[in-house]
Design an enzyme around this catalytic site. Sequence first.
Site, PDB file in Angstrom:
ATOM      1  N   HIS A  37       0.937  -1.234   0.004  1.00  0.00           N
ATOM      2  CA  HIS A  37       0.037   0.090   0.072  1.00  0.00           C
ATOM      3  C   HIS A  37       0.720   1.318  -0.196  1.00  0.00           C
ATOM      4  O   HIS A  37       1.643   1.359   0.832  1.00  0.00           O
ATOM      5  CB  HIS A  37      -0.912   0.067   1.247  1.00  0.00           C
ATOM      6  CG  HIS A  37      -1.945  -0.950   1.193  1.00  0.00           C
ATOM      7  ND1 HIS A  37      -3.041  -0.976   2.146  1.00  0.00           N
ATOM      8  CD2 HIS A  37      -2.069  -2.242   0.353  1.00  0.00           C
ATOM      9  CE1 HIS A  37      -3.924  -1.970   1.975  1.00  0.00           C
ATOM     10  NE2 HIS A  37      -3.418  -2.756   0.934  1.00  0.00           N
ATOM     11  N   TYR A  87       4.419   5.932  10.233  1.00  0.00           N
ATOM     12  CA  TYR A  87       3.597   4.947   9.759  1.00  0.00           C
ATOM     13  C   TYR A  87       4.425   3.717   8.928  1.00  0.00           C
ATOM     14  O   TYR A  87       4.163   2.729   9.122  1.00  0.00           O
ATOM     15  CB  TYR A  87       2.468   5.466   8.917  1.00  0.00           C
ATOM     16  CG  TYR A  87       1.128   4.526   8.917  1.00  0.00           C
ATOM     17  CD1 TYR A  87       0.714   3.993  10.151  1.00  0.00           C
ATOM     18  CD2 TYR A  87       0.885   3.911   7.744  1.00  0.00           C
ATOM     19  CE1 TYR A  87      -0.504   2.905   9.948  1.00  0.00           C
ATOM     20  CE2 TYR A  87      -0.223   2.786   7.782  1.00  0.00           C
ATOM     21  CZ  TYR A  87      -0.818   2.409   8.823  1.00  0.00           C
ATOM     22  OH  TYR A  87      -1.731   1.541   8.789  1.00  0.00           O
ATOM     23  N   PRO A  99      -2.719  -1.266  19.388  1.00  0.00           N
ATOM     24  CA  PRO A  99      -2.614  -1.645  17.868  1.00  0.00           C
ATOM     25  C   PRO A  99      -3.020  -0.652  16.831  1.00  0.00           C
ATOM     26  O   PRO A  99      -2.464  -0.773  15.536  1.00  0.00           O
ATOM     27  CB  PRO A  99      -3.792  -2.610  17.591  1.00  0.00           C
ATOM     28  CG  PRO A  99      -4.620  -2.513  18.698  1.00  0.00           C
ATOM     29  CD  PRO A  99      -3.790  -2.050  19.824  1.00  0.00           C
ATOM     30  N   LYS A 131       2.255  -1.173  15.060  1.00  0.00           N
ATOM     31  CA  LYS A 131       3.637  -1.282  15.161  1.00  0.00           C
ATOM     32  C   LYS A 131       4.182  -2.461  16.006  1.00  0.00           C
ATOM     33  O   LYS A 131       5.489  -2.711  16.075  1.00  0.00           O
ATOM     34  CB  LYS A 131       3.968   0.088  16.193  1.00  0.00           C
ATOM     35  CG  LYS A 131       4.014   1.446  15.387  1.00  0.00           C
ATOM     36  CD  LYS A 131       4.889   1.560  14.469  1.00  0.00           C
ATOM     37  CE  LYS A 131       4.731   2.546  13.589  1.00  0.00           C
ATOM     38  NZ  LYS A 131       4.914   2.320  12.076  1.00  0.00           N
ATOM     39  N   TYR A 159      -8.789   4.611   8.525  1.00  0.00           N
ATOM     40  CA  TYR A 159      -8.801   4.818   9.982  1.00  0.00           C
ATOM     41  C   TYR A 159     -10.121   5.797  10.306  1.00  0.00           C
ATOM     42  O   TYR A 159      -9.969   6.890   9.779  1.00  0.00           O
ATOM     43  CB  TYR A 159      -7.550   5.390  10.504  1.00  0.00           C
ATOM     44  CG  TYR A 159      -6.516   4.529  10.784  1.00  0.00           C
ATOM     45  CD1 TYR A 159      -5.449   4.136   9.654  1.00  0.00           C
ATOM     46  CD2 TYR A 159      -6.314   3.699  11.807  1.00  0.00           C
ATOM     47  CE1 TYR A 159      -4.666   3.144   9.726  1.00  0.00           C
ATOM     48  CE2 TYR A 159      -5.115   2.626  12.115  1.00  0.00           C
ATOM     49  CZ  TYR A 159      -4.442   2.459  11.081  1.00  0.00           C
ATOM     50  OH  TYR A 159      -3.396   1.640  11.010  1.00  0.00           O
TER      51      TYR A 159
HETATM   52  C1  PHB Z   1      -4.783  -5.191  10.845  1.00  0.00           C
HETATM   53  O1  PHB Z   1      -5.057  -5.467   9.544  1.00  0.00           O
HETATM   54  O2  PHB Z   1      -5.256  -6.360  11.395  1.00  0.00           O
HETATM   55  C2  PHB Z   1      -4.643  -3.815  11.383  1.00  0.00           C
HETATM   56  C3  PHB Z   1      -4.175  -2.908  10.406  1.00  0.00           C
HETATM   57  C4  PHB Z   1      -3.812  -1.491  11.133  1.00  0.00           C
HETATM   58  C5  PHB Z   1      -3.719  -1.417  12.527  1.00  0.00           C
HETATM   59  C6  PHB Z   1      -3.911  -2.444  13.228  1.00  0.00           C
HETATM   60  C7  PHB Z   1      -4.269  -3.711  12.668  1.00  0.00           C
HETATM   61  O3  PHB Z   1      -3.458  -0.404  12.938  1.00  0.00           O
END
Ligand code: PHB
Length: 404
Positions: free
Chosen positions: A76, A388, A296, A300, A204
């Site tokens: 991505h 990120y 999460p 990280k 997000y």
């Molecule tokens: C996930 O795809 O499980 C995932 C992606 C981004 C995050 C946390 C989990 O910040």
Amino acid sequence: MLHRLTTQVGIVGAGPAGLLLARLLQVNGIDAIVIENRSREHVIDRVRAGVLEHGTVTLLTALGVGAGVRRGGLRHDGVHISFRGHRHHIDLAGLTDGKGITVYGQNEVVRDLIDARVATGAPLYFEAAHVEVRGLESSPEIRFRHGDDEYEVRCDFIAGCDGFHGICRQAFPEGVLTIYERAYPFGWLGILAEAAPSSDELVYTYHDRGFALFSMRSPTITRLYFQVAPDESIEQWSDHAIWEEMLRRMTTSDGWQPSVGPILQKSVTPMRSFVAAPMRHGRLFLAGDAAHIVPPTGAKGLNLAASDVLVLGRALKGFYQAGRTDWLAEYSETCLRRVWKAQRFSWWMTSTLHRFPDETAFDHQRQLADLDYLTGSRAAMTSLAEQYVGLPFEVPLESAGLPV
Ligand code: PHB
Ligand code: APR
């Protein structure tokens, strides 16, 4: 029967940290034994996060275990931040000289590493019971039971890669560790759904009803989360109610929403920030979740495990190949620099994107302004992007004996 074994490094735990370290040591000709208390199937099937930083993919490739991520990983170049019903795109690659993230399940990473180790015949014990570590200051030893047999492994060093609930951090003498901790007043309800991802990139979302996250695992599997109470019971949520809440939080005013499909797996995870320092006592070194946990939101966890392992691998290589002890001595300090920067980022993402039960109207407006600033300022987007995709490792790959 009692088996007495000797090795250079005894590794407790076959999660990403333990398996990556075992691989890095093997590449450098250093002997190790990996001891895991769960079964191979359990370790591989555990559903965990799935975002690999740019540097983590480079590390996997340099370790010769990058074929899986090259084949199955989804690269991505950007990410979306959604609030007030609008998605805002952050061009990760454009803001970081072409770096991005790769979506590849942590369980896939673990499977690739286990397959690679098993293929070489190097020792890896699953379902080890009564695992104990001793002699941390002088002559380390790991004891465990495997089937009807007892094992006693003498080693030069122990790597505590046994996760947050492991035994290695507990083995530090009283008073040696300082614990830094923050619990959050929410958890994440997460699902895996059999549905083609409706966006090529993660979303997000900050919504009045709370945080939500759109992610994926493959071209046919969507991974979604939303914020719930920390003690929420998953049994309270029917599949129908989960979808209703997901769609309510994620649907944007242009009509974008996740595609709905059968739910394959669902669970609730609590959120915490945690650091135990120092990450070393005597000849015991902690790496990954054994020493630190991040919420999460910044994705990280696995990436920090990887950067710890790189620093530990370099220190052990320096010791065995050049008699150096300075890198071992600096291990904790070197790791913690990057750990704290990732802690700060994960705390910031979490604080900005979630609703807090005790928040004031001022807090709420400040969060919205934070998001408005973030998505409207190139400087703010660049700051998010570089964190990120992953801040640079504290030590170069070559110093740990890896090709670049
Ligand atoms: C996930 O795809 O499980 C995932 C992606 C981004 C995050 C946390 C989990 O910040
Ligand atoms: N003896 C042997 N193994 C143990 C013991 C024990 N007493 N206790 C725990 N383990 C094993 C666990 O079963 C697990 O397989 O140690 C392993 C630790 O792995 P993880 O918890 O995955 O931790 P780590 O390797 O540090 O990876 C960090 O994992 O939790 C996620 O989000 C986190 O992505 C991050 C990553």
